[in-house]
Design a protein around this motif. Sequence first.
Motif, PDB file in Angstrom:
ATOM      1  N   PHE A 119       0.837  -1.196   0.000  1.00  0.00           N
ATOM      2  CA  PHE A 119       0.000   0.000   0.000  1.00  0.00           C
ATOM      3  C   PHE A 119       0.868   1.242   0.000  1.00  0.00           C
ATOM      4  O   PHE A 119       2.036   1.211   0.373  1.00  0.00           O
ATOM      5  N   SER A 120       0.280   2.334  -0.442  1.00  0.00           N
ATOM      6  CA  SER A 120       0.916   3.640  -0.382  1.00  0.00           C
ATOM      7  C   SER A 120       0.572   4.244   0.973  1.00  0.00           C
ATOM      8  O   SER A 120      -0.600   4.495   1.261  1.00  0.00           O
ATOM      9  N   THR A 121       1.570   4.479   1.782  1.00  0.00           N
ATOM     10  CA  THR A 121       1.340   5.048   3.111  1.00  0.00           C
ATOM     11  C   THR A 121       0.583   6.358   3.009  1.00  0.00           C
ATOM     12  O   THR A 121      -0.420   6.575   3.693  1.00  0.00           O
ATOM     13  N   GLU A 122       1.052   7.232   2.140  1.00  0.00           N
ATOM     14  CA  GLU A 122       0.453   8.563   2.000  1.00  0.00           C
ATOM     15  C   GLU A 122      -0.987   8.479   1.514  1.00  0.00           C
ATOM     16  O   GLU A 122      -1.864   9.195   1.988  1.00  0.00           O
ATOM     17  N   SER A 123      -1.255   7.576   0.592  1.00  0.00           N
ATOM     18  CA  SER A 123      -2.596   7.492   0.027  1.00  0.00           C
ATOM     19  C   SER A 123      -3.549   6.685   0.902  1.00  0.00           C
ATOM     20  O   SER A 123      -4.628   7.156   1.250  1.00  0.00           O
ATOM     21  N   PHE A 124      -3.163   5.465   1.263  1.00  0.00           N
ATOM     22  CA  PHE A 124      -4.080   4.605   2.010  1.00  0.00           C
ATOM     23  C   PHE A 124      -4.308   5.116   3.426  1.00  0.00           C
ATOM     24  O   PHE A 124      -5.447   5.186   3.888  1.00  0.00           O
ATOM     25  N   LEU A 125      -3.247   5.493   4.114  1.00  0.00           N
ATOM     26  CA  LEU A 125      -3.392   5.905   5.511  1.00  0.00           C
ATOM     27  C   LEU A 125      -3.845   7.352   5.664  1.00  0.00           C
ATOM     28  O   LEU A 125      -4.629   7.668   6.547  1.00  0.00           O
ATOM     29  N   ASN A 126      -3.327   8.237   4.811  1.00  0.00           N
ATOM     30  CA  ASN A 126      -3.634   9.658   4.952  1.00  0.00           C
ATOM     31  C   ASN A 126      -4.723  10.151   4.011  1.00  0.00           C
ATOM     32  O   ASN A 126      -5.163  11.292   4.130  1.00  0.00           O
TER      33      ASN A 126
END
Length: 190
Positions: A77-84
């Motif tokens: 997953f993309s940390t910036e996209s999925f989490l934020n």
Amino acid sequence: MLKFPDSDIASLVSPDAIRVFLQHVTRLDLPENELILSPGQQQQHLYFIKKGVVRSYYKVFGNEWTNWFAAEGNPAFSTESFLNGNPSTEFIETCTPVSFYSISKQEFQQFLNEFPNLYQLAFVFMHRYMSVAENRMYGLHVLTAYERYERFIETHKNIVNRVKMQHIASYLGITPTHFSRVRKEYAQRG
């Protein structure tokens, strides 16, 4: 069945949690070189790799720079996209044919709410990701290309022979030509 790469992580997942998780996931099989996320997109699904290898990369001035690799038992997953919830700045692509378990962000959050002890598992994955990222940054700034390659082989032995050499070179921050020399030196020392 969902399997995790080490027993410490596996011990955090109860059979009930795995059963419920498997009821909410979709099995997804993709061929090699398939994009699952592009810059500007928001990642709405979390992927757990059942089989295969995935990489994240950036395109800068026509060059691809690999950010990370993930293989069996790990999330992708993309940390910036999925989490934020921000648009992605990276590409995520399959390096081999890949089988995933896919779960939507909303269902994943509901799953964590139903099984709050799994926040510990999420913490373990995030800790692992941060540790790899920190060690990689250290290596890019302090280690020689040869030392970075040695470290890569130690930490990524499960994928070193499964991905393209130019992807490893870009992960190490060197050109394919330099990488070829490093590999030759490594083989001679081996």
